[in-house]
Design an enzyme around this catalytic site. Structure first.
Site, PDB file in Angstrom:
ATOM      1  N   GLU A  93     -10.973  -9.733  14.369  1.00  0.00           N
ATOM      2  CA  GLU A  93     -11.671  -8.760  13.512  1.00  0.00           C
ATOM      3  C   GLU A  93     -11.915  -9.353  12.125  1.00  0.00           C
ATOM      4  O   GLU A  93     -11.330 -10.389  11.769  1.00  0.00           O
ATOM      5  CB  GLU A  93     -10.854  -7.467  13.393  1.00  0.00           C
ATOM      6  CG  GLU A  93      -9.496  -7.653  12.723  1.00  0.00           C
ATOM      7  CD  GLU A  93      -8.949  -6.360  12.136  1.00  0.00           C
ATOM      8  OE1 GLU A  93      -9.654  -5.703  11.349  1.00  0.00           O
ATOM      9  OE2 GLU A  93      -7.797  -6.012  12.464  1.00  0.00           O
ATOM     10  N   LYS A 124       1.887  -0.265  11.474  1.00  0.00           N
ATOM     11  CA  LYS A 124       2.659  -0.207  10.231  1.00  0.00           C
ATOM     12  C   LYS A 124       3.362   1.118  10.076  1.00  0.00           C
ATOM     13  O   LYS A 124       2.862   2.148  10.521  1.00  0.00           O
ATOM     14  CB  LYS A 124       1.715  -0.370   9.048  1.00  0.00           C
ATOM     15  CG  LYS A 124       1.146  -1.742   8.946  1.00  0.00           C
ATOM     16  CD  LYS A 124       0.780  -2.057   7.514  1.00  0.00           C
ATOM     17  CE  LYS A 124       0.535  -3.532   7.389  1.00  0.00           C
ATOM     18  NZ  LYS A 124      -0.886  -3.841   7.333  1.00  0.00           N
TER      19      LYS A 124
HETATM   20  N1  PSU Z   1      -3.718  -2.007   9.861  1.00  0.00           N
HETATM   21  C1  PSU Z   1      -3.227  -3.116   9.305  1.00  0.00           C
HETATM   22  N2  PSU Z   1      -4.076  -4.018   8.753  1.00  0.00           N
HETATM   23  C2  PSU Z   1      -5.419  -3.831   8.750  1.00  0.00           C
HETATM   24  C3  PSU Z   1      -5.936  -2.661   9.371  1.00  0.00           C
HETATM   25  C4  PSU Z   1      -5.051  -1.786   9.909  1.00  0.00           C
HETATM   26  O1  PSU Z   1      -2.035  -3.293   9.307  1.00  0.00           O
HETATM   27  O2  PSU Z   1      -6.173  -4.682   8.219  1.00  0.00           O
HETATM   28  C5  PSU Z   1      -7.420  -2.454   9.447  1.00  0.00           C
HETATM   29  C6  PSU Z   1      -7.939  -2.782  10.866  1.00  0.00           C
HETATM   30  O3  PSU Z   1      -9.249  -3.307  10.772  1.00  0.00           O
HETATM   31  C7  PSU Z   1      -7.977  -1.431  11.541  1.00  0.00           C
HETATM   32  C8  PSU Z   1      -8.390  -0.549  10.379  1.00  0.00           C
HETATM   33  O4  PSU Z   1      -8.877  -1.345  12.621  1.00  0.00           O
HETATM   34  O5  PSU Z   1      -7.716  -1.077   9.248  1.00  0.00           O
HETATM   35  C9  PSU Z   1      -8.024   0.896  10.611  1.00  0.00           C
HETATM   36  O6  PSU Z   1      -8.575   1.660   9.588  1.00  0.00           O
HETATM   37  P1  PSU Z   1      -8.567   3.270   9.711  1.00  0.00           P
HETATM   38  O7  PSU Z   1      -7.121   3.643   9.611  1.00  0.00           O
HETATM   39  O8  PSU Z   1      -9.389   3.727   8.542  1.00  0.00           O
HETATM   40  O9  PSU Z   1      -9.176   3.578  11.047  1.00  0.00           O
END
Ligand code: PSU
Ligand code: MN
Length: 304
Positions: free
Chosen positions: A24, A158
């Site tokens: 990603e 996390k």
């Molecule tokens: N969790 C992490 N690091 C990240 C992300 C999530 O520990 O960089 C990023 C990933 O790209 C994930 C996105 O798909 O954040 C999720 O965002 P949201 O919670 O807004 O869906």
């Protein structure tokens, strides 16, 4: 059909039928500070090559979906300001408007499926945020796992998320959550959590067979493989708990919402741990990339 731009090495791997691992780009643009973001992206790509597969970092650049980035494109993306964070809801609009955006886990899975790539390595996935039962802040990553047939290798989620609710949601959506080599779900910076894993597999070939069986049964969706952070790179949970609470408190006080929540929390945790969270993050992504390369190879063997 939309235009897909393949990098030279991905183009070659596709022609040869070689194993490919998707990566990603939101982790580069919104997950880590420059220049470590670009350095890490390059290291992770090299880890995949060293393990015998080809890396394909995804992004939308000026309205074109890129599957695999050349070195200069990666550099540019890592330094660019105001790059959009694109998930399932934003991807088509970004392409249609000629925009530039980094792909989240959900959008990277969509790109991987289009490119015929079945394995994707990342750090942590999005999930159900704390308080998700009232805010409805549930990452689109979880729905994507339920409908797009890609194996996502992560280090768990996390502790800024509600891990128990995240697991419940995945179960409801019929997503197999497989831990690699241990009984409990890993929790990103920590190898262990107190949550038992729904499924455990210690053999990469078995993970590949489970994926193939799911497809043969006719079930949509992918698999989530949770790979614990290497022991020497962990951050003790006691140290993290107050920091996570503080970051969350600040986010609430500032009224941070929607897709800004995850990047805000990641940045504050980086600052509050004086960069230690970043070192752990880099170690676990590299560890996931290596496992992903092995899984891509096993899936290739099954296809032959
Ligand atoms: N969790 C992490 N690091 C990240 C992300 C999530 O520990 O960089 C990023 C990933 O790209 C994930 C996105 O798909 O954040 C999720 O965002 P949201 O919670 O807004 O869906
Ligand atoms: Mn969200």
């Amino acid at each position: 059909m939309i235009k897909i731009a393949y990098s030279a090495e991905v183009d070659k791997a596709k022609a040869e039928g070689g194993p490919i691992v998707a990566l990603e780009s939101t982790i580069i643009t919104h997950g880590m500070p420059y220049p470590r973001n670009v350095e890490t992206a390059a290291l992770v790509e090299q880890d995949i090559r060293d393990a015998g597969a080809t890396p394909a970092t995804m992004a939308v650049i000026k309205g074109v979906l890129h599957v695999g980035l050349e070195t200069d494109q990666l550099q540019e993306l890592g330094q660019a300001k105001n790059v959009a964070k694109i998930s399932r809801a934003d991807m088509a609009a970004c392409i249609a408007t000629g925009g530039t955006g980094a792909t989240t886990v959900a959008a990277t899975m969509i790109a991987a499926r289009l490119a015929g790539i079945a394995v994707f390595a990342t750090g942590g996935i999005g999930g159900v945020h704390k308080g998700g039962e009232t805010s409805f802040d549930i990452s689109a990553d979880l729905q994507e796992l339920a409908q797009t047939p890609v194996n996502v290798i992560c280090a768990g989620a996390k502790a800024i998320l509600d891990l128990a609710l995240t697991l419940e949601y995945l179960e409801t959506q019929g997503v197999p959550v497989i831990t690699y080599g241990q009984d409990t779900l890993p929790a990103f910076w920590s190898a262990q959590s107190d949550l038992p894993a729904p499924l455990r597999m210690d053999d990469v070939a078995l993970i590949a067979r489970a994926y193939a069986a799911r497809r043969d049964i006719g079930l949509p969706g992918g698999q989530l493989i949770a790979n614990p952070i290497p022991a020497d790179a962990q951050i003790p949970i006691e140290e993290l708990t107050p920091i996570l609470a503080q970051a969350q408190k600040e986010a609430d006080a500032l009224g941070v919402s929607g897709k800004a929540v995850t990047p805000f929390l990641l940045q504050r945790i980086f600052e509050l741990t004086e960069g230690r969270s970043l070192e752990a993050n880099i170690a676990l992504v590299r560890n996931n990339a290596k496992l992903a390369a092995r899984l891509a190879q096993e899936l290739n063997k099954l296809a032959k």
